[in-house]
Design a protein around this motif. Structure first.
Motif, PDB file in Angstrom:
ATOM      1  N   LEU A 196      50.942  32.858  75.942  1.00  0.00           N
ATOM      2  CA  LEU A 196      50.137  32.144  76.838  1.00  0.00           C
ATOM      3  C   LEU A 196      49.910  33.381  77.959  1.00  0.00           C
ATOM      4  CD1 LEU A 196      48.953  29.506  77.902  1.00  0.00           C
ATOM      5  CD2 LEU A 196      51.322  29.055  78.860  1.00  0.00           C
ATOM      6  N   ASN A 197      48.829  33.473  78.612  1.00  0.00           N
ATOM      7  CA  ASN A 197      48.509  34.432  79.562  1.00  0.00           C
ATOM      8  C   ASN A 197      47.853  33.940  80.943  1.00  0.00           C
ATOM      9  OD1 ASN A 197      49.176  37.196  77.598  1.00  0.00           O
ATOM     10  ND2 ASN A 197      47.823  35.517  76.694  1.00  0.00           N
ATOM     11  N   LEU A 198      48.072  34.602  81.977  1.00  0.00           N
ATOM     12  CA  LEU A 198      47.032  34.445  83.405  1.00  0.00           C
ATOM     13  C   LEU A 198      46.284  35.556  83.289  1.00  0.00           C
ATOM     14  CD1 LEU A 198      50.186  33.420  85.610  1.00  0.00           C
ATOM     15  CD2 LEU A 198      48.082  32.030  84.757  1.00  0.00           C
ATOM     16  N   ALA A 199      44.988  35.225  83.359  1.00  0.00           N
ATOM     17  CA  ALA A 199      43.760  36.062  83.716  1.00  0.00           C
ATOM     18  C   ALA A 199      43.754  36.059  85.204  1.00  0.00           C
ATOM     19  CB  ALA A 199      42.506  35.552  83.096  1.00  0.00           C
ATOM     20  N   VAL A 200      44.238  37.140  85.921  1.00  0.00           N
ATOM     21  CA  VAL A 200      44.175  37.060  87.497  1.00  0.00           C
ATOM     22  C   VAL A 200      43.157  38.147  88.048  1.00  0.00           C
ATOM     23  CG1 VAL A 200      45.865  37.528  89.594  1.00  0.00           C
ATOM     24  CG2 VAL A 200      46.755  36.784  87.410  1.00  0.00           C
ATOM     25  N   LEU A 201      42.440  37.454  89.007  1.00  0.00           N
ATOM     26  CA  LEU A 201      41.313  38.223  89.896  1.00  0.00           C
ATOM     27  C   LEU A 201      42.017  38.620  91.168  1.00  0.00           C
ATOM     28  CD1 LEU A 201      38.000  36.629  89.473  1.00  0.00           C
ATOM     29  CD2 LEU A 201      38.883  38.794  88.578  1.00  0.00           C
ATOM     30  N   ILE A 202      41.966  39.882  91.669  1.00  0.00           N
ATOM     31  CA  ILE A 202      42.569  40.246  92.684  1.00  0.00           C
ATOM     32  C   ILE A 202      41.520  41.172  93.332  1.00  0.00           C
ATOM     33  CG2 ILE A 202      45.015  40.255  92.030  1.00  0.00           C
ATOM     34  CD1 ILE A 202      44.964  43.368  91.341  1.00  0.00           C
ATOM     35  N   ARG A 203      41.907  41.447  94.602  1.00  0.00           N
ATOM     36  CA  ARG A 203      40.943  42.180  95.548  1.00  0.00           C
ATOM     37  C   ARG A 203      41.549  43.068  96.408  1.00  0.00           C
ATOM     38  NH1 ARG A 203      36.630  38.651  97.994  1.00  0.00           N
ATOM     39  NH2 ARG A 203      38.442  38.066  99.521  1.00  0.00           N
ATOM     40  N   ASN A 204      41.405  44.334  96.485  1.00  0.00           N
ATOM     41  CA  ASN A 204      41.851  45.255  97.403  1.00  0.00           C
ATOM     42  C   ASN A 204      41.196  44.952  99.015  1.00  0.00           C
ATOM     43  OD1 ASN A 204      42.152  47.851  98.913  1.00  0.00           O
ATOM     44  ND2 ASN A 204      42.311  48.879  97.146  1.00  0.00           N
ATOM     45  N   PRO A 205      41.896  44.585  99.926  1.00  0.00           N
ATOM     46  CA  PRO A 205      41.550  44.070 101.202  1.00  0.00           C
ATOM     47  C   PRO A 205      40.892  45.391 101.892  1.00  0.00           C
ATOM     48  CG  PRO A 205      43.782  44.334 101.281  1.00  0.00           C
ATOM     49  CD  PRO A 205      43.499  44.413  99.751  1.00  0.00           C
ATOM     50  N   LYS A 206      41.164  46.765 101.555  1.00  0.00           N
ATOM     51  CA  LYS A 206      40.683  47.790 102.277  1.00  0.00           C
ATOM     52  C   LYS A 206      39.108  48.160 101.558  1.00  0.00           C
ATOM     53  CE  LYS A 206      44.952  49.695 103.664  1.00  0.00           C
ATOM     54  NZ  LYS A 206      45.642  51.176 103.534  1.00  0.00           N
ATOM     55  N   SER A 207      39.134  48.201 100.258  1.00  0.00           N
ATOM     56  CA  SER A 207      37.697  48.472  99.762  1.00  0.00           C
ATOM     57  C   SER A 207      37.088  47.048  99.308  1.00  0.00           C
ATOM     58  CB  SER A 207      38.219  49.280  98.509  1.00  0.00           C
ATOM     59  OG  SER A 207      38.716  48.576  97.545  1.00  0.00           O
ATOM     60  N   GLY A 208      37.518  46.283  99.347  1.00  0.00           N
ATOM     61  CA  GLY A 208      36.935  45.025  98.908  1.00  0.00           C
ATOM     62  C   GLY A 208      36.594  44.862  97.512  1.00  0.00           C
ATOM     63  N   LYS A 209      37.070  45.855  96.759  1.00  0.00           N
ATOM     64  CA  LYS A 209      36.921  45.797  95.234  1.00  0.00           C
ATOM     65  C   LYS A 209      37.714  44.926  94.511  1.00  0.00           C
ATOM     66  CE  LYS A 209      36.206  49.089  91.353  1.00  0.00           C
ATOM     67  NZ  LYS A 209      35.950  50.612  90.965  1.00  0.00           N
ATOM     68  N   GLU A 210      36.845  44.334  93.620  1.00  0.00           N
ATOM     69  CA  GLU A 210      37.730  43.336  92.649  1.00  0.00           C
ATOM     70  C   GLU A 210      38.255  43.878  91.503  1.00  0.00           C
ATOM     71  OE1 GLU A 210      35.809  39.804  92.356  1.00  0.00           O
ATOM     72  OE2 GLU A 210      35.401  39.215  94.464  1.00  0.00           O
ATOM     73  N   HIS A 211      39.507  43.093  91.164  1.00  0.00           N
ATOM     74  CA  HIS A 211      40.032  44.025  89.764  1.00  0.00           C
ATOM     75  C   HIS A 211      40.412  42.725  88.865  1.00  0.00           C
ATOM     76  CE1 HIS A 211      40.282  47.983  91.316  1.00  0.00           C
ATOM     77  NE2 HIS A 211      40.582  47.486  92.253  1.00  0.00           N
ATOM     78  N   PHE A 212      40.691  42.911  87.691  1.00  0.00           N
ATOM     79  CA  PHE A 212      41.020  41.887  86.881  1.00  0.00           C
ATOM     80  C   PHE A 212      42.649  42.612  86.409  1.00  0.00           C
ATOM     81  CE2 PHE A 212      42.116  40.587  82.245  1.00  0.00           C
ATOM     82  CZ  PHE A 212      41.939  39.518  82.486  1.00  0.00           C
ATOM     83  N   ALA A 213      43.568  41.482  86.358  1.00  0.00           N
ATOM     84  CA  ALA A 213      44.730  41.778  85.726  1.00  0.00           C
ATOM     85  C   ALA A 213      45.180  40.686  84.801  1.00  0.00           C
ATOM     86  CB  ALA A 213      45.537  41.951  86.881  1.00  0.00           C
ATOM     87  N   ARG A 214      46.048  40.969  83.884  1.00  0.00           N
ATOM     88  CA  ARG A 214      47.037  40.094  82.823  1.00  0.00           C
ATOM     89  C   ARG A 214      48.206  40.096  83.297  1.00  0.00           C
ATOM     90  NH1 ARG A 214      49.955  41.536  77.916  1.00  0.00           N
ATOM     91  NH2 ARG A 214      49.774  39.366  76.790  1.00  0.00           N
ATOM     92  N   VAL A 215      48.778  38.675  83.293  1.00  0.00           N
ATOM     93  CA  VAL A 215      50.241  38.539  83.441  1.00  0.00           C
ATOM     94  C   VAL A 215      50.728  37.547  82.130  1.00  0.00           C
ATOM     95  CG1 VAL A 215      52.057  37.600  84.722  1.00  0.00           C
ATOM     96  CG2 VAL A 215      50.022  38.725  85.583  1.00  0.00           C
ATOM     97  N   LYS A 216      51.624  38.096  81.318  1.00  0.00           N
ATOM     98  CA  LYS A 216      52.129  37.196  80.053  1.00  0.00           C
ATOM     99  C   LYS A 216      53.051  36.228  80.550  1.00  0.00           C
ATOM    100  CE  LYS A 216      53.884  38.022  75.610  1.00  0.00           C
ATOM    101  NZ  LYS A 216      54.381  38.753  74.392  1.00  0.00           N
ATOM    102  N   VAL A 217      53.003  35.317  80.261  1.00  0.00           N
ATOM    103  CA  VAL A 217      54.057  34.091  80.450  1.00  0.00           C
ATOM    104  C   VAL A 217      55.199  34.181  79.446  1.00  0.00           C
ATOM    105  CG1 VAL A 217      54.258  31.595  80.837  1.00  0.00           C
ATOM    106  CG2 VAL A 217      52.216  32.418  81.389  1.00  0.00           C
ATOM    107  N   PRO A 218      56.270  34.543  79.750  1.00  0.00           N
ATOM    108  CA  PRO A 218      57.401  34.965  79.099  1.00  0.00           C
ATOM    109  C   PRO A 218      57.659  33.767  77.999  1.00  0.00           C
ATOM    110  CG  PRO A 218      58.033  35.614  81.411  1.00  0.00           C
ATOM    111  CD  PRO A 218      56.704  34.711  81.416  1.00  0.00           C
TER     112      PRO A 218
END
Length: 721
Positions: A196-218
């Protein structure tokens, strides 16, 4: 605890024939051309096995929807439905896709092309998955609330509960999490199967660029986090509420759960030169990197995130399942295990078989003495496995008169008393032969461990015959009794596993019958040496004689019916797929022989088709125990034959495995099976009935097979106390 899964997961295994591998019905029972033509004239006479399996899992879901069952048992059936479907995709769908990709897939016996089957699987599996998720959310969750058990989401927590969850996250969860970002320096991470995983959208507040990250639920933590007062929150909600701790300095925009199912089937090429153990260990390492076959996402996931997952995981649009959260309801087993006996089946404790019960003594019955007096037909879980089969092996290990123990092992529990007894026997100087099937699907790693343990203790460990799985359930004890050597034999329908023996319905014969003992001795010699004796007196042994022996007896019943003497066929199995057996049953029906089938899982036979199968009925019983025994009953002109054993009516069982059926000795053992079948086929017995279109309909019978047998066992216990 209840269990209505695919018990040894073998119903899911590959069961196809190659185009140059048609079934043969050979002499001496080959029917005349007219009989064959009358059957084969129906070119749509086989149901599709994959779609039949999905209908089996639908019956499991219908148990979860049955409001007459205790609430926590219904929750468990929801969990079982999930794990069943996971395994179906990991094995059957993955195998089908692999064969299509390699050009090896051929038209199924049902007449469907592989892509047609796959498309119907996706459609039907999606419908069932959505129905399952909605029923959990809309019916089971409110019902649990009414009983004081609350499964809540993060936003439903009060301030104190959020503080408690925050401490749990900080102290236990946070240290084991590994956030994985995706950017030019960080490629898309490997997503392990069923995680089970979390697909996370994050944003750099300085550049405004968005990134994707994955967090696995242990998976090491409980799926639902206990908050006290019987309130629980999904673990991914706790993680999702604290993502800022994982990405300090970044803005967390959104998070959505997803889950990937991968091809986790194992294929090991065998040859005489390569050590099978080593080959399997290498294949288990490769299994973790199988290609995806299904992507489940929470329905709240936006299309942009989904598109990224679909692209990176290389899944097709048809393989995406959008579902109401939470995903992965296998975790409901933990809820079903809560100490709420008022919401569960009444407690059941197996009792010792009456022929093995203690009589005015604190010492256990001598199993050898009891078996010498009379054959014992065991019916688990109603008859205790621990005080019968397990005691048989343990007493053999400790008995100084026992010279040798020979046994097959397919699946057993990791802390198995059977393994310990065999080790003790070897260390005591007895000859111990163990035929180990290390390729038991999804149990391979555990089987490797205890195979090595047995070898280190001095047992002779053999891995069966190249190209054949050893699936038969045999144990033989050779004992010096002063006046000569005597063989004690156990032949069963289930594994030598003390844990599953409390959940699986199985039969087993304990006997000193000399003919059966000699047959089993020959078979062990075949398995451990180079001999290939294919002739047995009281056994049918695959791949040599199970199909031919059964089909011969089916045609014999046709002859009895034509002669005006009693003729009837009754068959109980996990699955009925083999075309040769089905066609023989069709011929029996056309001749007027009544045929009754009790099939737990897959059935490719169409009952009730005019001109083909009017005399065939097929029913299915599901419940708190997994119906696992295989029984073959032939009326035989008033002198019934009853056979039990390990073989289902599937190609792989009959062609690519060592399977054993034993004819029960006439007398009490045969009568016991007759009574069991009579109860199972009573019109009032609750069961699903199969129609010619492949749909199953529950008959609403007032008699419950398993509950009736439990009550009979309780009455015997009280009568003996």
């Amino acid at each position: 605890m209840t269990l209505e899964s695919v018990p040894d997961l073998e119903d899911l295994a590959s069961d196809e024939r190659t185009p140059d591998e048609p079934y043969d019905v050979e002499a001496p029972y080959e029917p005349d051309e007219a009989t064959l033509a009358a059957v084969t004239a129906f070119d749509d006479r086989f149901l599709d096995r994959e779609l039949s399996w999905l209908r089996f899992n639908q019956r499991v879901l219908e148990l979860a929807e049955d409001e007459s069952l205790p609430l926590l048992e219904r929750a468990r059936f929801l969990a079982i439905f999930t794990s069943n479907l996971d395994e179906f995709f990991m094995v059957r769908v993955a195998g089908l896709k692999r064969r299509i990709a390699t050009g090896l897939a051929v038209r199924a016996a049902s007449g469907l092309m592989p892509l047609e089957v796959l498309e119907q699987i996706w459609t039907r599996a999606r419908e069932l998955s959505e129905r399952h998720a909605r029923y959990f959310r809309d019916t089971v969750v409110p019902a649990l609330v009414s009983e004081g058990i609350e499964l809540v989401r993060w936003d439903d927590l009060d301030r104190e509960e959020q503080k408690q969850a925050k401490r749990f996250f900080r102290d236990r969860v946070f240290p084991v999490l590994t956030p994985l970002a995706v950017d030019p320096a960080h490629p898309f991470p490997y997503i392990s199967g069923l995680s089970l995983n979390l697909a996370v959208l994050i944003r750099n507040p300085k550049s405004g660029k968005e990134h994707f990250a994955r967090v696995k639920v242990p998976p090491i933590f409980d799926r639902f986090v206990a908050l006290g007062n019987a309130r629980f929150v999904p673990l991914e909600d706790v993680i999702g509420a604290h993502l800022k701790r994982l990405f300090p300095g970044m803005e967390v925009l959104e998070a959505h759960t997803f889950r990937v199912t991968r091809n986790e089937d194992v294929e090991v090429e065998e040859d005489d030169a390569e050590n099978l153990l080593a080959a399997l260990e290498k294949e288990l390492l490769r299994r973790r990197f199988g290609p995806p076959v299904r992507l489940e996402v929470e329905e709240s996931m936006p299309q942009t995130v989904l598109d990224l997952l679909v692209s990176e995981l290389d899944v097709r649009a048809e393989e995406v399942f959008r579902l109401p959260g939470p995903l992965d309801l296998r975790g409901l087993h933990g809820i079903a295990d809560l100490s709420r006996d008022d919401l569960k089946f009444r407690a059941f404790v197996p009792t010792t078989h009456t022929l093995l019960a203690e009589v005015e003594s604190a010492a256990p019955v001598d199993v050898f003495k009891a078996t010498r007096r009379r054959d014992v037909l065991l019916h688990h879980p109603y008859d205790s496995f621990a005080t019968s089969v397990q005691r048989f092996i343990e007493q053999a290990a400790a008995d100084p008169h026992v010279l040798a123990i020979k046994q097959t092992l397919y699946r057993t529990s990791g802390d198995s008393p059977i393994i310990d007894a065999l080790v003790d026997a070897a260390e005591a100087g007895k000859q111990v032969l163990v035929i180990v099937e290390i390729k038991a699907r999804f149990d391979e790693q555990a089987n490797i461990r205890w195979a090595r343990k047995l070898e280190q203790a001095g047992c002779h460990v053999v891995y069966g015959l190249v190209g054949l799985k050893t699936h038969c359930k045999l144990a033989m004890v050779v004992r010096d009794e002063g006046d000569g050597i005597r063989r004690y034999t156990h032949i069963g329908t289930g594994n030598y596993n003390s844990k599953t023996a409390r959940l699986y319905e199985d039969l087993g014969l304990l006997t000193t019958d000399e003919t059966i003992g000699e047959d089993v001795a020959h078979l062990f010699n075949n398995l451990s040496g180079w001999s290939r004796n294919a002739s047995y007196s009281q056994l049918l042994v695959a791949p040599d004689s199970v199909r031919t022996g059964l089909v011969e007896r089916i045609y014999r019943e046709i002859g009895h019916h034509r002669d005006g003497v009693p003729a009837r066929i009754r068959l109980k199995a996990n699955s009925v797929v083999d075309e040769a057996v089905i066609d023989a049953l069709y011929a029996a029906s056309q001749a007027g022989v009544p045929v009754e089938l009790l099939v737990r899982g897959i059935c490719a036979l169409r009952p009730g088709v005019p001109g083909l199968s009017e005399n065939i009925t097929v029913r299915s019983v599901l419940g708190r125990f997994l119906e696992h025994s295989r029984i073959f009953w032939f009326e035989n002109a008033g002198e019934p034959e009853a056979w039990i054993g390990s073989a289902d009516m599937m190609h792989r069982n009959l062609d690519r495995r060592v399977e054993v059926l034993v004819r029960l000795p006439e007398g009490p053992t045969t009568e016991t099976v007759r009574d069991l079948l009579e109860l199972a086929f009573e019109s009032d017995t609750d069961a699903w009935q199969l129609g010619p279109d492949g749909d199953w309909t529950r008959n609403g019978g007032s008699v419950h097979l398993q509950e009736t047998l439990i009550e009979r066992q309780r009455r015997r216990r009280h009568a003996g106390s």
